[in-house]
Scaffold this active site. Structure first.
Site, PDB file in Angstrom:
ATOM      1  N   GLU A  68       0.822  -1.211   0.000  1.00 19.78           N
ATOM      2  CA  GLU A  68       0.000   0.000   0.000  1.00 19.78           C
ATOM      3  C   GLU A  68       0.861   1.268   0.000  1.00 19.78           C
ATOM      4  OE1 GLU A  68      -3.788   1.055   2.404  1.00 19.78           O
ATOM      5  OE2 GLU A  68      -2.110   1.313   3.768  1.00 19.78           O
ATOM      6  N   ASP A  69       2.093   1.174   0.506  1.00 19.16           N
ATOM      7  CA  ASP A  69       2.878   2.396   0.689  1.00 19.16           C
ATOM      8  C   ASP A  69       3.576   2.930  -0.567  1.00 19.16           C
ATOM      9  OD1 ASP A  69       2.156   2.813   3.377  1.00 19.16           O
ATOM     10  OD2 ASP A  69       3.428   1.133   3.936  1.00 19.16           O
ATOM     11  N   ARG A  88      12.808   1.949   2.700  1.00 18.73           N
ATOM     12  CA  ARG A  88      11.699   1.521   1.862  1.00 18.73           C
ATOM     13  C   ARG A  88      11.672   2.236   0.511  1.00 18.73           C
ATOM     14  NH1 ARG A  88       6.071   0.538   4.415  1.00 18.73           N
ATOM     15  NH2 ARG A  88       6.104  -0.627   2.471  1.00 18.73           N
ATOM     16  N   ARG A 136       6.446  10.310   7.516  1.00 19.90           N
ATOM     17  CA  ARG A 136       6.781   9.706   6.222  1.00 19.90           C
ATOM     18  C   ARG A 136       6.330  10.545   5.024  1.00 19.90           C
ATOM     19  NH1 ARG A 136       7.254   4.068   7.009  1.00 19.90           N
ATOM     20  NH2 ARG A 136       8.165   3.744   9.067  1.00 19.90           N
ATOM     21  N   HIS A 166       0.761   6.194  10.220  1.00 16.69           N
ATOM     22  CA  HIS A 166       0.102   6.598   8.977  1.00 16.69           C
ATOM     23  C   HIS A 166      -1.336   7.024   9.267  1.00 16.69           C
ATOM     24  CE1 HIS A 166       3.014   3.790   6.708  1.00 16.69           C
ATOM     25  NE2 HIS A 166       3.233   5.000   6.240  1.00 16.69           N
ATOM     26  N   ILE A 247       5.313  -5.330  13.349  1.00 13.05           N
ATOM     27  CA  ILE A 247       6.109  -4.318  12.617  1.00 13.05           C
ATOM     28  C   ILE A 247       5.171  -3.238  12.060  1.00 13.05           C
ATOM     29  CG2 ILE A 247       8.170  -5.688  12.145  1.00 13.05           C
ATOM     30  CD1 ILE A 247       6.954  -6.374   9.394  1.00 13.05           C
ATOM     31  N   CYS A 253      -2.418  -2.091   4.725  1.00 11.67           N
ATOM     32  CA  CYS A 253      -1.065  -1.971   4.159  1.00 11.67           C
ATOM     33  C   CYS A 253      -0.688  -3.134   3.276  1.00 11.67           C
ATOM     34  CB  CYS A 253       0.005  -1.920   5.247  1.00 11.67           C
ATOM     35  SG  CYS A 253      -0.520  -1.491   6.851  1.00 11.67           S
TER      36      CYS A 253
HETATM   37  C1  CIR Z   1       6.846   0.594   8.149  1.00  7.83           C
HETATM   38  O1  CIR Z   1       7.176   1.106   9.227  1.00  7.83           O
HETATM   39  O2  CIR Z   1       6.944   1.190   7.082  1.00  7.83           O
HETATM   40  C2  CIR Z   1       6.310  -0.822   8.169  1.00  7.83           C
HETATM   41  N1  CIR Z   1       6.953  -1.570   9.184  1.00  7.83           N
HETATM   42  C3  CIR Z   1       4.819  -0.814   8.367  1.00  7.83           C
HETATM   43  C4  CIR Z   1       4.081  -0.167   7.242  1.00  7.83           C
HETATM   44  C5  CIR Z   1       2.617  -0.152   7.458  1.00  7.83           C
HETATM   45  N2  CIR Z   1       1.988   0.416   6.326  1.00  7.83           N
HETATM   46  C6  CIR Z   1       0.842   1.088   6.380  1.00  7.83           C
HETATM   47  O3  CIR Z   1       0.316   1.343   7.467  1.00  7.83           O
HETATM   48  N3  CIR Z   1       0.344   1.506   5.236  1.00  7.83           N
END
Ligand code: CIR
Length: 258
Positions: A68-69, A88, A136, A166, A247, A253
């Site tokens: 998703e990110d 990332r 972020r 987020h 995590i 996500c």
């Molecule tokens: C992070 O910190 O980027 C990952 N461990 C978790 C990402 C979660 N993504 C989201 O909520 N869209």
């Protein structure tokens, strides 16, 4: 109502155990268990009337199962983001080919340096989007996103975040005006106009449910939220995400839905 036809997921990689976390006290994810939970996630989605593209694991990026990110998929365009987390950032290059299977080149937009943006900060409510300004996602990323969405006939509203990682960590839209809100989002003026379902503090993690074509997928272990969603009249499916929670990951996500 059927809104989504496609879903993209990426299998968790072995290095998922080293994903970024704000809660080390929960321990590291168990890789085998994470894979089983991911299987169950895919099988729940497959019951929601969507085709599913499953991308292979990518060990270079511990958090790469959280597709998703690095991308945002809207009905008019897709946006490749520029993740704010250094470890990332390269994920954006790995998602493009999958996006190109579904969008024409001219409908694929890119967030560029010095803008940073992660899809977890972007929530779709029809043609209107909310974007969280977070650790972020920066001001320039939001400026670029707003410009892109407006050029494609959509709108964008910025929401400053105080505590959560987020935006969608704490607020998620379930269509039909229903919005799950927890913590700092309960009182945010931007969301007062929706039918808000307030989530108790001890179940805050379950603010991250996903609506997929009238089914709502709810994380396992949050009975108050499950009942609230069922009381709204939705069919529900429950999926255990305990290993991803370690995590900071949740249901939204783990996929792109469009
Ligand atoms: C992070 O910190 O980027 C990952 N461990 C978790 C990402 C979660 N993504 C989201 O909520 N869209």
């Amino acid at each position: 109502m059927k809104k989504f036809n496609h879903v993209i997921v990426r299998r968790p990689c072995k290095s998922v155990c080293d994903g970024i976390t704000s809660a080390p006290e929960l321990g590291k994810p168990d890789y085998e268990k994470a894979l089983r939970q991911h299987d169950a996630y895919i099988s729940a989605l497959s019951r929601c009337g969507v085709d599913i593209t499953i991308l292979p694991p990518d060990d270079r990026y511990p958090d790469s199962c959280f597709v998703e990110d690095p991308a945002i998929c809207t009905k008019n365009c897709a946006i490749i983001t520029n993740p704010g987390a250094e470890s990332r950032r390269g994920e954006k290059y790995e998602i493009v080919d999958a996006i190109k299977q579904f969008y024409k080149d001219e409908d694929i937009e890119y967030i560029k340096e010095p803008g940073t943006l992660e899809g977890g900060d972007v929530m779709m409510v029809g043609d209107d989007f909310y974007v969280g300004r977070s650790a972020r996602t920066n001001e320039e990323g939001i400026r670029q996103l707003t410009d892109i969405l407006e050029r494609h006939g959509m709108t964008c509203t910025e929401v400053p975040l105080e505590k959560v990682l987020h935006l969608k960590t704490g607020v998620n839209y379930l269509e039909h005006d229903h919005m799950l809100v927890s913590g700092e989002f309960v009182t945010k003026p931007e969301f007062q106009k929706y039918d808000r379902i307030e989530i108790p503090e001890e179940e805050a993690y379950a603010a991250n449910c996903i609506w997929v074509n009238e089914t709502v997928i709810v994380p396992e272990g949050y009975p108050t939220v499950l009942k609230a969603v069922q009381d709204l009249g939705y069919k529900t499916l429950v999926v255990d995400t305990s290993e991803f929670r370690k995590i900071d990951g949740g249901l939204s996500c783990l996929s792109l839905r469009f």
